[in-house]
Every structure is written in structure tokens, then in C-alpha cells.
Design a protein around this motif. Structure first.
Motif, short mmCIF file in Angstrom:
data_model
loop_
_atom_site.label_atom_id
_atom_site.label_comp_id
_atom_site.label_asym_id
_atom_site.label_seq_id
_atom_site.Cartn_x
_atom_site.Cartn_y
_atom_site.Cartn_z
N ASP A 68 0.81 -1.22 0.00
CA ASP A 68 0.00 0.00 0.00
C ASP A 68 0.84 1.27 0.00
OD1 ASP A 68 -2.13 -1.72 0.13
OD2 ASP A 68 -2.56 -1.37 2.25
N GLN A 69 1.99 1.25 0.70
CA GLN A 69 2.78 2.47 0.84
C GLN A 69 3.48 2.88 -0.44
OE1 GLN A 69 3.41 -0.43 2.45
NE2 GLN A 69 5.58 -0.70 2.93
N ALA A 70 3.39 2.07 -1.50
CA ALA A 70 4.00 2.42 -2.78
C ALA A 70 3.19 3.48 -3.53
CB ALA A 70 4.16 1.18 -3.66
N PHE A 71 1.96 3.74 -3.08
CA PHE A 71 1.06 4.64 -3.82
C PHE A 71 0.60 5.80 -2.95
CE2 PHE A 71 0.31 0.31 -5.42
CZ PHE A 71 0.63 0.48 -6.76
N ALA A 72 0.38 6.93 -3.60
CA ALA A 72 -0.35 8.05 -3.01
C ALA A 72 -1.65 8.18 -3.80
CB ALA A 72 0.46 9.34 -3.07
N LEU A 73 -2.75 7.81 -3.20
CA LEU A 73 -4.05 7.82 -3.86
C LEU A 73 -4.72 9.16 -3.57
CD1 LEU A 73 -5.23 4.20 -2.93
CD2 LEU A 73 -3.96 4.95 -4.96
N ILE A 74 -4.75 10.03 -4.59
CA ILE A 74 -5.25 11.39 -4.41
C ILE A 74 -6.70 11.44 -4.91
CG2 ILE A 74 -4.83 13.82 -4.87
CD1 ILE A 74 -2.53 12.36 -3.44
N PRO A 75 -7.64 11.96 -4.11
CA PRO A 75 -9.06 11.98 -4.52
C PRO A 75 -9.35 13.06 -5.55
CG PRO A 75 -8.79 13.03 -2.38
CD PRO A 75 -7.44 12.48 -2.75
N THR A 76 -8.90 12.81 -6.77
CA THR A 76 -9.08 13.77 -7.86
C THR A 76 -9.13 13.01 -9.18
OG1 THR A 76 -8.15 15.77 -8.88
CG2 THR A 76 -6.59 14.10 -8.16
N GLU A 77 -9.60 13.66 -10.23
CA GLU A 77 -9.67 13.02 -11.54
C GLU A 77 -8.37 13.19 -12.33
OE1 GLU A 77 -13.05 14.50 -13.63
OE2 GLU A 77 -14.50 13.57 -12.26
N GLN A 78 -7.54 14.15 -11.94
CA GLN A 78 -6.28 14.38 -12.64
C GLN A 78 -5.27 14.97 -11.66
OE1 GLN A 78 -6.54 17.12 -15.90
NE2 GLN A 78 -4.48 16.71 -16.66
N ILE A 79 -4.04 14.49 -11.75
CA ILE A 79 -2.98 15.02 -10.90
C ILE A 79 -2.43 16.29 -11.53
CG2 ILE A 79 -0.76 14.60 -9.81
CD1 ILE A 79 -3.06 12.87 -8.73
N THR A 80 -2.64 17.40 -10.85
CA THR A 80 -2.09 18.69 -11.24
C THR A 80 -1.39 19.28 -10.02
OG1 THR A 80 -4.05 19.92 -10.60
CG2 THR A 80 -3.99 19.06 -12.86
N LEU A 81 -0.61 20.34 -10.24
CA LEU A 81 -0.01 21.01 -9.10
C LEU A 81 -1.08 21.50 -8.14
CD1 LEU A 81 2.99 23.04 -10.59
CD2 LEU A 81 3.04 20.90 -9.31
N ALA A 82 -2.17 22.03 -8.69
CA ALA A 82 -3.24 22.55 -7.85
C ALA A 82 -3.88 21.45 -7.00
CB ALA A 82 -4.28 23.25 -8.70
N SER A 83 -4.16 20.30 -7.61
CA SER A 83 -4.81 19.23 -6.86
C SER A 83 -3.88 18.65 -5.79
CB SER A 83 -5.29 18.12 -7.80
OG SER A 83 -4.21 17.49 -8.46
N LEU A 84 -2.60 18.59 -6.09
CA LEU A 84 -1.64 18.11 -5.09
C LEU A 84 -1.47 19.12 -3.96
CD1 LEU A 84 1.38 16.39 -6.90
CD2 LEU A 84 -0.21 15.38 -5.26
N GLU A 85 -1.41 20.39 -4.30
CA GLU A 85 -1.28 21.43 -3.27
C GLU A 85 -2.49 21.42 -2.34
OE1 GLU A 85 1.39 24.51 -6.00
OE2 GLU A 85 -0.76 24.80 -5.77
N THR A 86 -3.68 21.24 -2.91
CA THR A 86 -4.89 21.18 -2.09
C THR A 86 -4.87 19.98 -1.16
OG1 THR A 86 -6.21 22.31 -3.78
CG2 THR A 86 -7.41 20.95 -2.18
N TYR A 87 -4.49 18.83 -1.69
CA TYR A 87 -4.43 17.61 -0.89
C TYR A 87 -3.43 17.76 0.25
CZ TYR A 87 -3.24 12.79 0.34
OH TYR A 87 -2.97 11.63 1.03
N LEU A 88 -2.23 18.25 -0.06
CA LEU A 88 -1.21 18.39 0.98
C LEU A 88 -1.63 19.42 2.03
CD1 LEU A 88 2.03 18.27 -1.20
CD2 LEU A 88 1.24 16.53 0.43
N THR A 89 -2.24 20.50 1.59
CA THR A 89 -2.69 21.52 2.54
C THR A 89 -3.71 20.94 3.51
OG1 THR A 89 -2.32 23.31 0.94
CG2 THR A 89 -3.85 23.75 2.76
N GLU A 90 -4.69 20.22 3.00
CA GLU A 90 -5.72 19.63 3.85
C GLU A 90 -5.12 18.64 4.85
OE1 GLU A 90 -8.31 17.94 0.98
OE2 GLU A 90 -9.39 19.82 0.58
N GLN A 91 -4.21 17.82 4.39
CA GLN A 91 -3.61 16.82 5.27
C GLN A 91 -2.69 17.45 6.31
OE1 GLN A 91 -4.40 13.47 5.27
NE2 GLN A 91 -5.97 14.17 3.82
N LEU A 92 -1.93 18.45 5.91
CA LEU A 92 -1.01 19.11 6.84
C LEU A 92 -1.75 19.91 7.90
CD1 LEU A 92 1.67 20.25 4.26
CD2 LEU A 92 2.10 18.73 6.21
#
Length: 290
Positions: free
Chosen positions: A101-125
Motif C-alpha cells: 500500500d505504501q508504494a502509492f499516493a491515492l489522491i481523490p481527484t480526476e487528474q494530478i495537477t499542481l493545484a490538486s496536489l497542493e490542495t491535498y497536501l494543505t488539507e492533510q497538513l
């Protein structure tokens, strides 16, 4: 009040993409914290900022395959110990993985973009920061590269850290000296050769029948797939990927071996003295000569 840290860390990962396949990426991380001063007259001590946020970013996305979990082109399934990812690419070459499981980062989005990653990291942090921190801005940016660059993904079976994960990667520059002078034509030709490449060691190749992918993944295997499997400290890693985006190396794909492989390959068609600076992401790499 605001507190900022630039170049807090570097994320070296790969992204699963409908068009490009598996894309090696390296991002610098900048942050700004908005909040009230605590009893120490700080928003947060820099030592805590660097340790807490870096460790969290590393845990969430570093040295992983970043997967758009809501994308229509991929299917994700987990049985609690392994995660199975099947990606049905735009040009018909599917990609299939079965990994811990730790080999993947499953992001709840339809496409990986800088914006979607920034949002995900912000929420988690924000879940891990003290209450006096009211807002967090996370900014991801690529290193500015003047010249040739390539994106490669790989996995290092013998590595004791997270590099053992079979599909993580880097966005890297390359410098090639021919008789002690930079040769931009050679650099660009190699960058084109390794645009969105997966680098694999020959001894990790197996037949499709030796894999245990998802049912859909096993059914999708064709002679146009390379199949890889290895046991590492974190568990068993399996990958089936289209041959057109793979280069097989005779050695493990460490950056030291990558530099020497490039130098030796170029030397077959060139009698001049060659020196290769092969980078692994941002600001680090190996030097080889031929």
C-alpha cells in the motif's frame, strides 16, 4: 502574521497520467503559515515546521506513484496488504501494478495537477498543525532548468529506503561534456530518448504468468508488455508496462549506474572524451566518464 519557508523539501515521485503514462517528477516545496503568535511569540518554531511538514510530505507523497484515484482511466483496489492499480492509457498501452500500500499516493481527484496536489497536501497538513495556525499555503514548483531535461521512473530492489518502490521517479537535467566542452546536441538527444521513460534492470524481468495482478490486469497482458517483479524489504513489487516507454539496463538503475550507462552508450558512436553529469532530481547526481 505569516511565516514562510522556501525550499522546505523536494518531492521525488512519479505521476500516473492518461496520456504520458508514468511521469517522473521532482518538485520543490514552499510554504506560508498564517496564524496567531503562541506563548513563545512565534507562529511555530522553524525546527518544528521543518521536521513536521517535511516528514508529513515524505509520508504522503514522496517516493511514491501518485494516482488520481477518481480518474476514469484507472481502477484501484486494495485487499488490505496490497494495492492493485490498472491504468488504461490514451494510446492503448495499459499499465498494471500490484504493490504494498505504501508504494502509492491515492489522491481523490480526476487528474494530478499542481493545484490538486497542493490542495491535498494543505488539507492533510492542517490536520497536524497546532490550533494557532489558521491557514497554510503550500506551493509546489519545478526546478528551473536551462537546457535538456528528462523524466524517468524506476525502482531499486536492493535499496533499504523508499527508493525500493517500483514506480517512483525524478525530473532531471543532464550535462554532457565532449572534450571538456558542453555538447547541447548530445544532451537534447538523450533527453528526447528518455522523455517519460521507465528504467528497469534486466534481472527484474519475468514472464506475465509469474505476476499476480488484479484479474483485469492479468487479462490485459499482451506481448507488448514488459513484466517486472522483485522482493524488497517493504514487500513484493510487480509491474506490467508497455515496451515503448521502457529502457532495459544491464545494472540496477541507481544514478551512478545511469551516468555510466549514458557515457558508455554515447562512447559507442564517439571517440572523443565524454563526461556525463546525470542528475537525480534537484541538485544531486553522479558523474561518469568514457
Amino acid at each position: 502574521m505569516k511565516l514562510f519557508v522556501k525550499d522546505l523539501t523536494v518531492i521525488d515521485s512519479s505521476v500516473l497520467d492518461y496520456s504520458r503514462g508514468i511521469i517522473g517528477q521532482s518538485w520543490l516545496v514552499d510554504i506560508v503559515l498564517h496564524g496567531d503568535l503562541n506563548e513563545q511569540s512565534m507562529i511555530l518554531d522553524f525546527g518544528i515546521v521543518k521536521k513536521l511538514i517535511k516528514s508529513t510530505v515524505d509520508e504522503l507523497v514522496d517516493h511514491k506513484l501518485i494516482v488520481p484515484a477518481h480518474a476514469k482511466f484507472c481502477d484501484v483496489m486494495s485487499d488490505g496488504a496490497f494495492t492493485y492499480v490498472d491504468a488504461w492509457r490514451e494510446h492503448g498501452e495499459s499499465i498494471h501494478l500490484a504493490c504494498p500500500d505504501q508504494a502509492f499516493a491515492l489522491i481523490p481527484t480526476e487528474q494530478i495537477t499542481l493545484a490538486s496536489l497542493e490542495t491535498y497536501l494543505t488539507e492533510q497538513l492542517m490536520l497536524r498543525l497546532p490550533n494557532n495556525v489558521k491557514q497554510l499555503d503550500v506551493k509546489l514548483r519545478e526546478e528551473k532548468i536551462d537546457g535538456a531535461e528528462y523524466c524517468y521512473s524506476h525502482g531499486l530492489r536492493k535499496h533499504l529506503g523508499n527508493c525500493q518502490r517500483i514506480a517512483h521517479g525524478h525530473r532531471s537535467t543532464i550535462e554532457i561534456l565532449r572534450n571538456d566542452e558542453r555538447d547541447s546536441a548530445l544532451e537534447l538527444s538523450w533527453a528526447e530518448r528518455w522523455k517519460d521513460i521507465y528504467l528497469a534492470e534486466h534481472c527484474d524481468m519475468v514472464s506475465g504468468s509469474e505476476l499476480s495482478l488484479s484479474r483485469a490486469g492479468m487479462a490485459a497482458l499482451t506481448p507488448e508488455h514488459y513484466c517486472f517483479k522483485y522482493q524488497a524489504p517493504q514487500g513484493e513489487f510487480q509491474l506490467a508496462i508497455g515496451k515503448s516507454i521502457v529502457e532495459i539496463m544491464p545494472t540496477e538503475t541507481t544514478v551512478e549506474n545511469i551516468a555510466q550507462y549514458i557515457a558508455d552508450t554515447l562512447a559507442k558512436d564517439c571517440s572523443d572524451a565524454l563526461t556525463v553529469f546525470a542528475y537525480e532530481g534537484v541538485g544531486k547526481g553522479a558523474i561518469a566518464s568514457a
